[in-house]
Design a protein around this motif. Structure first.
Motif, mmCIF file in Angstrom:
data_model
loop_
_atom_site.group_PDB
_atom_site.id
_atom_site.type_symbol
_atom_site.label_atom_id
_atom_site.label_comp_id
_atom_site.label_asym_id
_atom_site.label_seq_id
_atom_site.Cartn_x
_atom_site.Cartn_y
_atom_site.Cartn_z
ATOM 1 N N GLU A 159 10.939 -29.200 -87.502
ATOM 2 C CA GLU A 159 10.192 -29.673 -86.333
ATOM 3 C C GLU A 159 10.266 -31.191 -86.191
ATOM 4 O O GLU A 159 10.455 -31.721 -85.086
ATOM 5 C CB GLU A 159 8.732 -29.223 -86.423
ATOM 6 N N THR A 160 10.131 -31.912 -87.289
ATOM 7 C CA THR A 160 10.169 -33.377 -87.221
ATOM 8 C C THR A 160 11.525 -33.866 -86.723
ATOM 9 O O THR A 160 11.606 -34.775 -85.880
ATOM 10 C CB THR A 160 9.871 -33.979 -88.602
ATOM 11 N N ASP A 161 12.592 -33.260 -87.229
ATOM 12 C CA ASP A 161 13.933 -33.646 -86.773
ATOM 13 C C ASP A 161 14.113 -33.345 -85.293
ATOM 14 O O ASP A 161 14.706 -34.141 -84.547
ATOM 15 C CB ASP A 161 14.996 -32.898 -87.584
ATOM 16 N N ILE A 162 13.593 -32.186 -84.858
ATOM 17 C CA ILE A 162 13.737 -31.812 -83.448
ATOM 18 C C ILE A 162 12.959 -32.777 -82.562
ATOM 19 O O ILE A 162 13.425 -33.172 -81.488
ATOM 20 C CB ILE A 162 13.254 -30.366 -83.229
ATOM 21 N N ARG A 163 11.775 -33.177 -83.016
ATOM 22 C CA ARG A 163 10.976 -34.111 -82.217
ATOM 23 C C ARG A 163 11.753 -35.414 -81.989
ATOM 24 O O ARG A 163 11.767 -35.966 -80.888
ATOM 25 C CB ARG A 163 9.647 -34.400 -82.920
ATOM 26 N N THR A 164 12.422 -35.883 -83.029
ATOM 27 C CA THR A 164 13.228 -37.108 -82.898
ATOM 28 C C THR A 164 14.383 -36.900 -81.924
ATOM 29 O O THR A 164 14.648 -37.747 -81.062
ATOM 30 C CB THR A 164 13.772 -37.531 -84.270
ATOM 31 N N LEU A 165 15.071 -35.751 -82.045
ATOM 32 C CA LEU A 165 16.211 -35.468 -81.171
ATOM 33 C C LEU A 165 15.785 -35.373 -79.708
ATOM 34 O O LEU A 165 16.433 -35.941 -78.817
ATOM 35 C CB LEU A 165 16.885 -34.163 -81.605
ATOM 36 N N VAL A 166 14.692 -34.648 -79.456
ATOM 37 C CA VAL A 166 14.237 -34.458 -78.077
ATOM 38 C C VAL A 166 13.731 -35.769 -77.493
ATOM 39 O O VAL A 166 13.997 -36.106 -76.330
ATOM 40 C CB VAL A 166 13.153 -33.365 -78.017
ATOM 41 N N PRO A 201 7.369 -35.557 -76.161
ATOM 42 C CA PRO A 201 7.815 -34.161 -76.116
ATOM 43 C C PRO A 201 6.673 -33.207 -76.461
ATOM 44 O O PRO A 201 5.927 -33.432 -77.421
ATOM 45 C CB PRO A 201 8.909 -34.105 -77.179
ATOM 46 N N SER A 202 6.548 -32.157 -75.677
ATOM 47 C CA SER A 202 5.527 -31.148 -75.943
ATOM 48 C C SER A 202 6.050 -30.138 -76.956
ATOM 49 O O SER A 202 7.253 -30.081 -77.247
ATOM 50 C CB SER A 202 5.156 -30.431 -74.649
ATOM 51 N N THR A 203 5.130 -29.324 -77.472
ATOM 52 C CA THR A 203 5.541 -28.269 -78.400
ATOM 53 C C THR A 203 6.514 -27.312 -77.727
ATOM 54 O O THR A 203 7.469 -26.835 -78.350
ATOM 55 C CB THR A 203 4.311 -27.500 -78.902
ATOM 56 N N ASP A 204 6.283 -27.050 -76.435
ATOM 57 C CA ASP A 204 7.208 -26.173 -75.701
ATOM 58 C C ASP A 204 8.602 -26.792 -75.611
ATOM 59 O O ASP A 204 9.615 -26.084 -75.703
ATOM 60 C CB ASP A 204 6.669 -25.900 -74.294
ATOM 61 N N ASP A 205 8.656 -28.122 -75.416
ATOM 62 C CA ASP A 205 9.959 -28.812 -75.380
ATOM 63 C C ASP A 205 10.696 -28.634 -76.706
ATOM 64 O O ASP A 205 11.907 -28.371 -76.740
ATOM 65 C CB ASP A 205 9.771 -30.305 -75.103
ATOM 66 N N LEU A 206 9.942 -28.797 -77.793
ATOM 67 C CA LEU A 206 10.557 -28.682 -79.114
ATOM 68 C C LEU A 206 11.034 -27.254 -79.371
ATOM 69 O O LEU A 206 12.136 -27.038 -79.896
ATOM 70 C CB LEU A 206 9.566 -29.109 -80.198
ATOM 71 N N GLN A 207 10.190 -26.286 -79.015
ATOM 72 C CA GLN A 207 10.553 -24.891 -79.247
ATOM 73 C C GLN A 207 11.772 -24.501 -78.414
ATOM 74 O O GLN A 207 12.663 -23.789 -78.886
ATOM 75 C CB GLN A 207 9.372 -23.981 -78.899
#
Length: 610
Positions: free
Chosen positions: A483-490, A206-212
């Motif tokens: 951010e860490t939680d979102i990275r896992t979810l995405v 996942p890219s930073t844009d994906d996370l945002q």
């Protein structure tokens, strides 16, 4: 047919079928069946009123369920909607129609049959034994008294008897039974492949844009709970108990009450033989007395002679003798028996002529005053403290309302002010577990106005008031914090998407099984070596064409490709044949009952209060 299923319901098989029929009642057009009534009952069904008490009891129950399920605000809106009132009224109309149908078909259950079951209900028991106070308190809390509860249970038992009779007597097509049994006995050769989203995690980044983007679209997932710090003043029940004074005279009086309670707390179990259907009930009872005197067993005679079917099959046993449950003539005669095995003379009641036997009699042994003093003192001190707490609660509420600073309240009640750490509604905190405490600390009075809360009473009897020290409302957590939680979810979502795509490719390309599949296994519907959902899916697939019948199944982060290679029809076992017949009978009985009820409702004269 009606006579056939009436007879069936009264047999042993009928008694074992409880709750087999689950009917989804048809909601008819109001204009076809309903007119506006002018009386005070919520509704009238074929001239029979639905009581206001029944309506309010069911309405209150449904309102409490909605509030518990959806919370106070939304639950309150739903609970006061006209749709809920219409639903409650429709339920009561259906119940009334069923009761009338049961009466028309002459199904009935005696009070004795209902009373027999009361002592066996766990909700009415204390330490494994029937407790009259608990029974009456539960009835009162649910809007019943003893008489109305027995009547409702009698009506429900008769309805169950009628429904059971219909199930037992339903016409069943033997071809349908054979088909059900054949399907139940069918076996299939099944192979499958398992895919896991975890296997695709290494392929996603996942890219930073994906996370945002995920953060922006799902901010409701990243809300911090509102939280509060409060100052607490507690008046402890333990302190009140410790300070309570008990005199010797009070202990002596309590001991006398203890002795009287033991004397009145004896437990009796009784049996009876009822003579109600004969030409001369008294003569038949007198003859039974003579047979008892000649040495025949009471239980044997009850089974042979009693006109009470609910107790006859148990040797006449009625279980524990409970005050206010039996008619006065019966109860008083049973209380006069003093020795186990004693049998009364003839007892005449509105139900017929009874012979009553005392089966057992137990009383507790009284302890000495010296042995009871410590326990009685503790009970008296607690009772005095609880009585005092009623007055203290009123004083504390008045003082909290009149004071701007909780420190003044603490001073007046000679206790300390305790400051809590941050509390949220989900905090694992002793105080937050107390009923009403969370509502108090997050109330507008405390959070918005900064005033002292209303009094909260804890499970231990303590009295608590609180005042806000600090408060932070609900807010979206900063991106960097989650951010860490979102990275896992995405990443999980991307991996699942890759898994789904791979699943579709496998389905489209499968023409034969390779080493990625499990070996085909012959299974039945109860197979345990495969995942349950794979077995269930396999038995929904059509018979294989050109050697394979293939389908996919997704279950969270797992997915399966399932192949049936062969369908094998086997001869049903005796157990499967019996199960198929029971299923077919229940299904047919349910359908027949639905038709019968629909006819009754279509013909009913129903009026609803405006």
């Amino acid at each position: 047919m009606l006579q056939a299923f009436r007879n069936s319901a009264k047999g042993k098989v009928g008694k074992t079928i409880v709750g087999l029929i689950v009917i989804t009642f048809v909601f008819f057009g109001a204009e076809s069946i309903i007119s506006i009534a002018g009386n005070s009952a919520p509704a009238t069904v074929n001239g029979d009123d639905i009581s206001e008490n029944d309506y309010q009891r069911l309405l209150n129950s449904r309102q409490q369920e909605l509030t518990s399920q959806y919370g106070a605000e939304i639950g309150s809106q739903l609970a006061n909607s006209p749709f809920l009132r219409q639903e409650v009224l429709n339920i009561l109309i259906n119940q009334k129609l069923q009761a009338q149908l049961t009466q028309d078909l002459k199904f009935e259950v005696s009070d004795d049959q209902v009373l027999k079951t009361l002592t066996e209900v766990p909700a009415f028991q204390l330490n494994g034994k029937f407790d009259q106070d608990m029974y009456l308190n539960l009835l009162s809390a649910n809007g019943f008294n003893h008489k109305s509860f027995i009547a409702s249970q009698r009506a429900q038992a008769a309805l169950t008897q009628m429904q059971s009779g219909l199930v037992n007597s339903a016409f069943v097509n033997e071809k349908s039974v054979a088909r059900y049994a054949s399907l139940d006995a069918q076996q299939r050769k099944v192979a499958y492949r398992t895919l896991s989203a975890a296997d695709y995690l290494a392929s996603v980044a996942p890219s930073t844009d994906d996370l945002q983007a995920y953060y922006d679209e799902n901010q409701d997932q990243f809300l911090s709970e509102e939280r509060v710090k409060v100052k607490v003043v507690r008046v402890a029940m333990a302190d009140m108990i410790a300070d309570a004074l008990v005199t010797d005279d009070e202990i002596d009086s309590a001991y006398q009450s203890y002795l009287a309670a033991l004397a009145s707390n004896e437990q009796r179990t009784v049996s009876h033989i009822l003579f109600a259907d004969g030409a001369d009930n008294a003569a038949e009872a007198q003859s039974a007395l003579a047979r008892l005197a000649a040495g025949e067993a009471f239980a044997d005679l009850a089974t042979e002679l009693s006109d009470d079917p609910g107790s006859a099959e148990f040797g006449g046993s009625l279980g524990e003798l409970i005050p206010d449950v039996y008619v006065a003539e019966f109860y008083n005669a049973a209380m006069e028996l003093t020795q186990e095995g004693d049998v009364s003379d003839l007892v005449t009641t509105e139900y017929g002529v009874h012979l009553i036997q005392l089966d057992s009699l137990s009383t507790a042994q009284a302890a000495s005053l010296a042995d009871q003093t410590a326990e009685l003192t503790a009970v008296l001190k607690e009772r005095k403290a609880r009585d005092e707490m009623i007055l203290v609660a009123a004083d504390l509420a008045d003082d909290a309302f009149a004071s701007d600073d909780i420190a003044d309240v603490a001073l007046n009640f000679q206790t300390d002010v305790i400051e809590t750490d941050w509390l949220t509604r989900s905090s694992d905190d002793e105080l937050m577990a107390e009923d009403g405490f969370a509502a108090a600390v997050f109330s507008p009075t405390v959070v918005d106005d900064g005033m002292i809360s209303s009094v909260v009473k804890t499970a231990a009897g303590d009295l608590i008031v609180v005042q806000k020290l600090d408060y932070q409302g609900e807010a979206v957590k900063p991106f960097v914090e989650v951010e860490t939680d979102i990275r896992t979810l995405v990443a999980d979502r991307m991996a699942t998407e890759l898994m789904s795509a791979a699943l579709a490719d496998i389905l489209a390309s499968t023409v034969a099984l390779d080493d990625n599949w499990t070996d085909p296994e012959l299974i039945d519907r109860n197979a345990t070596g495969l995942p349950d959902n794979v077995v269930e899916k396999a038995f929904t697939l059509p018979a294989p064409v050109n050697g394979l019948s293939v389908a996919t199944l997704e279950d969270g982060d797992l997915a399966y490709v399932i192949a049936v290679t062969e369908v094998v029809d086997t001869s049903p076992s005796e157990t499967q044949q019996l199960a198929a017949k029971k299923f077919a009978t229940t299904f047919a009985g349910s359908a027949q009952y639905q038709v019968l009820f629909n006819q009754v409702r279509e013909a009913a004269d129903i009026s609803i209060r405006p």
